[in-house]
Design a protein around this motif. Structure first.
Motif, PDB file in Angstrom:
ATOM      1  N   LEU A  39     -10.242  -6.621   1.065  1.00  0.00           N
ATOM      2  CA  LEU A  39      -9.365  -6.742   2.189  1.00  0.00           C
ATOM      3  C   LEU A  39      -8.111  -5.932   2.161  1.00  0.00           C
ATOM      4  O   LEU A  39      -7.711  -5.263   3.071  1.00  0.00           O
ATOM      5  CB  LEU A  39      -8.907  -8.065   2.765  1.00  0.00           C
ATOM      6  N   SER A  40      -7.626  -6.086   0.941  1.00  0.00           N
ATOM      7  CA  SER A  40      -6.432  -5.138   0.548  1.00  0.00           C
ATOM      8  C   SER A  40      -6.697  -3.569   0.690  1.00  0.00           C
ATOM      9  O   SER A  40      -6.092  -3.023   1.263  1.00  0.00           O
ATOM     10  CB  SER A  40      -5.975  -5.235  -0.839  1.00  0.00           C
ATOM     11  N   LYS A  41      -7.877  -3.106   0.261  1.00  0.00           N
ATOM     12  CA  LYS A  41      -8.179  -1.767   0.199  1.00  0.00           C
ATOM     13  C   LYS A  41      -8.544  -1.320   1.883  1.00  0.00           C
ATOM     14  O   LYS A  41      -8.554   0.023   2.045  1.00  0.00           O
ATOM     15  CB  LYS A  41      -9.343  -1.679  -0.636  1.00  0.00           C
ATOM     16  N   SER A  42      -8.692  -2.163   2.535  1.00  0.00           N
ATOM     17  CA  SER A  42      -8.484  -1.995   3.949  1.00  0.00           C
ATOM     18  C   SER A  42      -7.543  -1.275   4.753  1.00  0.00           C
ATOM     19  O   SER A  42      -7.331  -0.648   5.568  1.00  0.00           O
ATOM     20  CB  SER A  42      -9.245  -3.083   4.839  1.00  0.00           C
ATOM     21  N   VAL A  43      -6.321  -1.506   3.881  1.00  0.00           N
ATOM     22  CA  VAL A  43      -4.933  -1.224   4.474  1.00  0.00           C
ATOM     23  C   VAL A  43      -4.255  -0.368   3.497  1.00  0.00           C
ATOM     24  O   VAL A  43      -3.851   0.693   4.093  1.00  0.00           O
ATOM     25  CB  VAL A  43      -4.252  -2.642   4.403  1.00  0.00           C
ATOM     26  N   VAL A  44      -4.604  -0.617   2.138  1.00  0.00           N
ATOM     27  CA  VAL A  44      -3.806   0.348   1.199  1.00  0.00           C
ATOM     28  C   VAL A  44      -4.711   0.987   0.294  1.00  0.00           C
ATOM     29  O   VAL A  44      -6.020   0.528   0.108  1.00  0.00           O
ATOM     30  CB  VAL A  44      -2.927  -0.392   0.556  1.00  0.00           C
ATOM     31  N   GLU A  45      -4.446   2.248  -0.230  1.00  0.00           N
ATOM     32  CA  GLU A  45      -5.506   2.941  -1.103  1.00  0.00           C
ATOM     33  C   GLU A  45      -5.388   2.323  -2.532  1.00  0.00           C
ATOM     34  O   GLU A  45      -6.522   2.383  -3.160  1.00  0.00           O
ATOM     35  CB  GLU A  45      -5.178   4.409  -1.097  1.00  0.00           C
ATOM     36  N   ASP A  46      -4.228   2.037  -2.935  1.00  0.00           N
ATOM     37  CA  ASP A  46      -3.929   1.565  -4.299  1.00  0.00           C
ATOM     38  C   ASP A  46      -3.747   0.102  -4.233  1.00  0.00           C
ATOM     39  O   ASP A  46      -2.448  -0.111  -3.795  1.00  0.00           O
ATOM     40  CB  ASP A  46      -3.153   2.502  -5.007  1.00  0.00           C
ATOM     41  N   VAL A  47      -4.377  -0.873  -4.716  1.00  0.00           N
ATOM     42  CA  VAL A  47      -4.171  -2.224  -4.610  1.00  0.00           C
ATOM     43  C   VAL A  47      -2.970  -2.533  -5.479  1.00  0.00           C
ATOM     44  O   VAL A  47      -2.477  -3.823  -5.688  1.00  0.00           O
ATOM     45  CB  VAL A  47      -5.324  -3.442  -4.601  1.00  0.00           C
ATOM     46  N   ASN A  48      -2.654  -1.815  -6.536  1.00  0.00           N
ATOM     47  CA  ASN A  48      -1.963  -1.934  -7.502  1.00  0.00           C
ATOM     48  C   ASN A  48      -0.499  -1.367  -7.469  1.00  0.00           C
ATOM     49  O   ASN A  48       0.225  -1.245  -8.181  1.00  0.00           O
ATOM     50  CB  ASN A  48      -2.316  -1.601  -9.086  1.00  0.00           C
ATOM     51  N   ASP A  49      -0.351  -0.537  -6.257  1.00  0.00           N
ATOM     52  CA  ASP A  49       0.921   0.120  -5.897  1.00  0.00           C
ATOM     53  C   ASP A  49       2.043  -0.940  -5.269  1.00  0.00           C
ATOM     54  O   ASP A  49       1.836  -1.560  -4.310  1.00  0.00           O
ATOM     55  CB  ASP A  49       0.683   0.954  -4.862  1.00  0.00           C
ATOM     56  N   PRO A  50       2.925  -1.034  -6.034  1.00  0.00           N
ATOM     57  CA  PRO A  50       3.924  -1.966  -5.900  1.00  0.00           C
ATOM     58  C   PRO A  50       4.781  -1.761  -4.842  1.00  0.00           C
ATOM     59  O   PRO A  50       5.496  -2.632  -4.181  1.00  0.00           O
ATOM     60  CB  PRO A  50       5.098  -1.943  -7.434  1.00  0.00           C
ATOM     61  N   ARG A  81       1.025   0.628   6.929  1.00  0.00           N
ATOM     62  CA  ARG A  81       0.902  -0.870   6.821  1.00  0.00           C
ATOM     63  C   ARG A  81       1.108  -1.277   5.095  1.00  0.00           C
ATOM     64  O   ARG A  81       0.438  -0.497   4.342  1.00  0.00           O
ATOM     65  CB  ARG A  81       0.021  -1.707   7.274  1.00  0.00           C
ATOM     66  N   ARG A  82       1.530  -2.305   5.004  1.00  0.00           N
ATOM     67  CA  ARG A  82       1.617  -2.822   3.653  1.00  0.00           C
ATOM     68  C   ARG A  82       0.874  -4.148   3.515  1.00  0.00           C
ATOM     69  O   ARG A  82       0.412  -4.851   4.343  1.00  0.00           O
ATOM     70  CB  ARG A  82       3.112  -3.072   2.951  1.00  0.00           C
ATOM     71  N   VAL A  83       0.572  -4.508   2.097  1.00  0.00           N
ATOM     72  CA  VAL A  83      -0.277  -6.025   1.972  1.00  0.00           C
ATOM     73  C   VAL A  83       0.651  -7.025   1.365  1.00  0.00           C
ATOM     74  O   VAL A  83       1.557  -6.570   0.400  1.00  0.00           O
ATOM     75  CB  VAL A  83      -1.473  -5.628   1.116  1.00  0.00           C
ATOM     76  N   VAL A  84       0.896  -7.941   2.022  1.00  0.00           N
ATOM     77  CA  VAL A  84       1.609  -9.268   1.505  1.00  0.00           C
ATOM     78  C   VAL A  84       0.608 -10.367   0.997  1.00  0.00           C
ATOM     79  O   VAL A  84      -0.235 -10.825   1.792  1.00  0.00           O
ATOM     80  CB  VAL A  84       2.474  -9.646   2.595  1.00  0.00           C
TER      81      VAL A  84
END
Length: 346
Positions: A39-50, A81-84
């Motif tokens: 789900l995170s990768k559907s919004v951001v490319e790198d899930v470890n990007d702070p 968009r960001r992931v929270v």
């Protein structure tokens, strides 16, 4: 919003833009982590990007109730968009989350809420199930059919072929957690190396000594009334760090298969036809024991065994309990019941 089971995987792969928040709950931590990542990768490319992924706990939210909405509506420095991510959620934060959901709109940052098991009456679970802009995703320990699909897809991605008998065998021995299944796939891939055609012998050799594999023999011995053998395996898997709840759920799955097959037989089907309807089918090496158990167990006793397993799991989750002892006692009681049934049939 509450999704139909058949729609869950499709939503995880491609969440709809009108959904601003998702609650992932249940006992399968491996499945929760996997779906959280997808789900995170559907919004951001790198899930470890702070800069694009922010994560905090429910305890931190209670200290600062406005943080969830602030983070959900903050603008990314890099655009988009960001992931929270909100960890360790419970009903204690339901009111805070409710206020945030009412203010979220399409295009705001994507909120992912992670929780453990939540009962149907949980305020947090009901909040997500009833919200128009949010989804509740249950993540339960998967049965052999679901694990078979996970194994097959994962091996296909790695470029390996596996015949159905090997797949059935492997699936029957990693039931419990999707993370375990992924780990077993990687172990098998390492074992196979450049050889892309996996055989049943390869699977047995690769996972034959794992604690997950031992659960199959544990279930067989308990249902056959052979407690000394079951106790030996139980001690091993618990010493390997396998939770008592996972053991109990594996037994529940096994006895459910017995119960379903026995019910079909009581309705007039012959044993072979009734067993063939199980998905996945009983592994051929386990068939003699399974058939003997079907002859030895009655529907009433199978129901009693399932009730004991469910009750034992509930006791394991009580504060101050000793899950290992509770699990051992339940298995002893069921094995004794099985032994009496087998003696009557002899």
């Amino acid at each position: 919003m509450k999704l139909a089971f058949r729609n869950i995987e499709g939503f995880v792969q491609k969440p709809t833009p009108d959904v601003a928040a998702v609650l992932l709950y249940g006992p399968d931590e491996g499945l929760i982590r996997e779906r959280m990542k997808i789900l995170s990768k559907s919004v951001v490319e790198d899930v470890n990007d702070p800069f694009n992924v922010v994560e905090f706990s429910a305890g931190q939210l209670l200290e600062n109730p406005s943080r969830l909405l602030d983070e959900a509506q903050s603008i990314s420095m890099l655009g988009g968009r960001r992931v929270v991510r909100l960890r360790e959620a419970s009903d204690k934060i339901a009111a805070i989350v409710k206020d945030a959901l009412s203010a979220l709109k399409e295009g705001d940052n994507f909120v992912l809420v992670e929780a453990g098991e939540l009962p149907p009456r949980s305020a947090l679970r009901q909040l997500f199930e009833n919200a128009k802009n949010a989804v509740a995703l249950p993540c339960y320990v998967e049965d052999e059919r679901d694990i078979s699909r996970v194994l097959k897809d994962a091996l296909k991605e790695e470029g390996y072929n596996m015949p159905s008998d090997a797949l059935v065998y492997m699936a029957a021995n990693v039931v419990g957690d999707r993370a375990v299944a992924r780990s077993e796939v990687q172990k098998l891939v390492t074992y196979m190396g450049a050889n892309r055609n996996i055989t049943l012998e390869d699977v047995i050799a690769c996972v034959g000594n794992s604690a997950a594999l031992s659960l199959d023999d544990l279930s067989k011995h308990v249902a056959s009334g052979q407690f000394p053998e079951a106790e030996r395996i139980l001690s091993f898997v618990l010493s390997e760090g396998l939770p008592a709840v996972t053991v109990l759920r594996t037994l529940q799955n096994y006895f459910t298969r017995l119960f379903i097959t026995k019910a079909r037989m009581d309705k007039g089907e012959n044993m072979e036809a009734a067993m063939k309807k199980l998905k996945p089918e009983v592994f051929w090496k386990q068939k003699p024991a399974f058939e003997a158990q079907l002859r030895g167990w009655t529907m009433e006793n199978l129901q009693m065994a399932l009730n004991q397993l469910v009750a034992a799991e509930a006791k394991c989750k009580q504060t101050g309990s000793n899950p290992d002892i509770i699990c051992g006692r339940a298995l002893l009681a069921i094995a004794q019941m099985a032994a009496r049934g087998m003696r009557r049939r002899a």
